[in-house]
Design an enzyme around this catalytic site. Structure first.
Site, PDB file in Angstrom:
ATOM      1  N   HIS A  18       0.844  -1.205   0.000  1.00  0.00           N
ATOM      2  CA  HIS A  18       0.000   0.000   0.000  1.00  0.00           C
ATOM      3  C   HIS A  18       0.878   1.254   0.000  1.00  0.00           C
ATOM      4  O   HIS A  18       0.623   2.207  -0.723  1.00  0.00           O
ATOM      5  CB  HIS A  18      -0.876   0.050   1.266  1.00  0.00           C
ATOM      6  N   LYS A  42     -16.581  -6.713   5.671  1.00  0.00           N
ATOM      7  CA  LYS A  42     -15.343  -7.505   5.539  1.00  0.00           C
ATOM      8  C   LYS A  42     -14.840  -8.009   6.893  1.00  0.00           C
ATOM      9  O   LYS A  42     -13.835  -8.704   6.946  1.00  0.00           O
ATOM     10  CB  LYS A  42     -14.250  -6.644   4.886  1.00  0.00           C
ATOM     11  N   ARG A  91      -1.717  -5.813  -8.633  1.00  0.00           N
ATOM     12  CA  ARG A  91      -0.603  -6.703  -8.333  1.00  0.00           C
ATOM     13  C   ARG A  91      -0.385  -7.727  -9.426  1.00  0.00           C
ATOM     14  O   ARG A  91       0.721  -7.979  -9.855  1.00  0.00           O
ATOM     15  CB  ARG A  91      -0.861  -7.431  -7.018  1.00  0.00           C
ATOM     16  N   SER A 129      -2.884  -7.796   2.594  1.00  0.00           N
ATOM     17  CA  SER A 129      -3.170  -7.721   4.023  1.00  0.00           C
ATOM     18  C   SER A 129      -3.600  -9.100   4.529  1.00  0.00           C
ATOM     19  O   SER A 129      -3.240  -9.505   5.637  1.00  0.00           O
ATOM     20  CB  SER A 129      -4.291  -6.708   4.293  1.00  0.00           C
TER      21      SER A 129
HETATM   22  P1  ADP Z   1      -9.968  -3.160  -0.711  1.00  0.00           P
HETATM   23  O1  ADP Z   1     -10.779  -3.773   0.382  1.00  0.00           O
HETATM   24  O2  ADP Z   1     -10.603  -1.929  -1.296  1.00  0.00           O
HETATM   25  O3  ADP Z   1      -9.467  -4.103  -1.770  1.00  0.00           O
HETATM   26  P2  ADP Z   1      -7.259  -3.105   0.304  1.00  0.00           P
HETATM   27  O4  ADP Z   1      -6.831  -2.395   1.536  1.00  0.00           O
HETATM   28  O5  ADP Z   1      -7.162  -4.585   0.291  1.00  0.00           O
HETATM   29  O6  ADP Z   1      -8.713  -2.593   0.069  1.00  0.00           O
HETATM   30  O7  ADP Z   1      -6.479  -2.551  -0.945  1.00  0.00           O
HETATM   31  C1  ADP Z   1      -6.501  -1.193  -1.278  1.00  0.00           C
HETATM   32  C2  ADP Z   1      -5.765  -0.981  -2.594  1.00  0.00           C
HETATM   33  O8  ADP Z   1      -4.402  -1.307  -2.440  1.00  0.00           O
HETATM   34  C3  ADP Z   1      -6.279  -1.853  -3.736  1.00  0.00           C
HETATM   35  O9  ADP Z   1      -6.191  -1.112  -4.929  1.00  0.00           O
HETATM   36  C4  ADP Z   1      -5.306  -2.993  -3.774  1.00  0.00           C
HETATM   37  O10 ADP Z   1      -5.212  -3.549  -5.078  1.00  0.00           O
HETATM   38  C5  ADP Z   1      -4.040  -2.252  -3.412  1.00  0.00           C
HETATM   39  N1  ADP Z   1      -3.023  -3.152  -2.848  1.00  0.00           N
HETATM   40  C6  ADP Z   1      -3.124  -3.976  -1.797  1.00  0.00           C
HETATM   41  N2  ADP Z   1      -1.959  -4.639  -1.579  1.00  0.00           N
HETATM   42  C7  ADP Z   1      -1.119  -4.203  -2.543  1.00  0.00           C
HETATM   43  C8  ADP Z   1       0.223  -4.511  -2.894  1.00  0.00           C
HETATM   44  N3  ADP Z   1       0.925  -5.424  -2.237  1.00  0.00           N
HETATM   45  N4  ADP Z   1       0.761  -3.878  -3.940  1.00  0.00           N
HETATM   46  C9  ADP Z   1       0.028  -2.975  -4.631  1.00  0.00           C
HETATM   47  N5  ADP Z   1      -1.229  -2.638  -4.386  1.00  0.00           N
HETATM   48  C10 ADP Z   1      -1.802  -3.240  -3.352  1.00  0.00           C
END
Ligand code: ADP
Length: 164
Positions: A18, A42, A91, A129
């Protein structure tokens, strides 16, 4: 006109992936809001306030960033903050279908807001996450995958409730 982007997510918890995306966004936009979705459906491990606190600690010292919660339709929130773009991380191909659907739906709802996709550094392209929580729940090391305040918070949670 300053260009403002919104990086929305659940951030349960924030990972180095992130952070990579937020920092890349700051190379294109003047200001970035890290918008933390309440997302009770979630069933997040960390409550909203804790997720925000961890992002604050992890991005301490980074300028042009606002961290705040949101609990409404994303495009309405982006408009209310006068954002011009939604930034999402991609990703792998597996992210693509869901993200494409979201981006096109959001465009239908608010054609003036663009969705921008960014690729993280490859060392984070396998990181989520969910995986981080899985590793920490079994006592594995998440060093280098999450910022130090998150590492500490994960240790505390799983020490207190080994079964969560
Ligand atoms: P959501 O519940 O909206 O998917 P997340 O917190 O899981 O929220 O992810 C928020 C954003 O960060 C999304 O666009 C996700 O693709 C991106 N993201 C999560 N992990 C990574 C990572 N390791 N590398 C790049 N982008 C990521």
């Amino acid at each position: 006109m300053k260009k403002l982007a919104i990086c929305p997510g659940t951030f349960d918890p924030i990972t180095n992936g992130h952070i990579d995306i937020v920092l890349r966004s700051l190379r294109i936009f003047d200001k970035v809001i890290v918008a933390v979705a309440k997302n009770p459906r979630k069933k997040p491990l960390f409550p909203l306030d804790k997720r925000i606190e961890l992002i604050r600690e992890s991005l301490k010292g980074t300028g042009n960033i606002i961290i705040e919660p949101f609990d409404s339709l994303l495009v309405d929130y982006v408009s209310s903050r006068k954002g011009i773009a939604i930034v999402r991380g991609l990703r792998a191909v597996s992210d693509f279908e869901y993200e494409l659907q979201m981006a096109l739906l959001n465009r239908k709802l608010s054609p003036q807001i663009e969705t921008v996709f960014m690729m993280p550094s490859e060392e984070y392209s396998f990181l989520s996450s969910t995986m981080v929580k899985e590793i920490a729940s079994y006592g594995g090391s998440v060093e280098g995958l999450v910022p130090p305040p998150v590492e500490k918070a994960l240790k505390e949670v799983f020490k207190r409730n080994p079964d969560v």
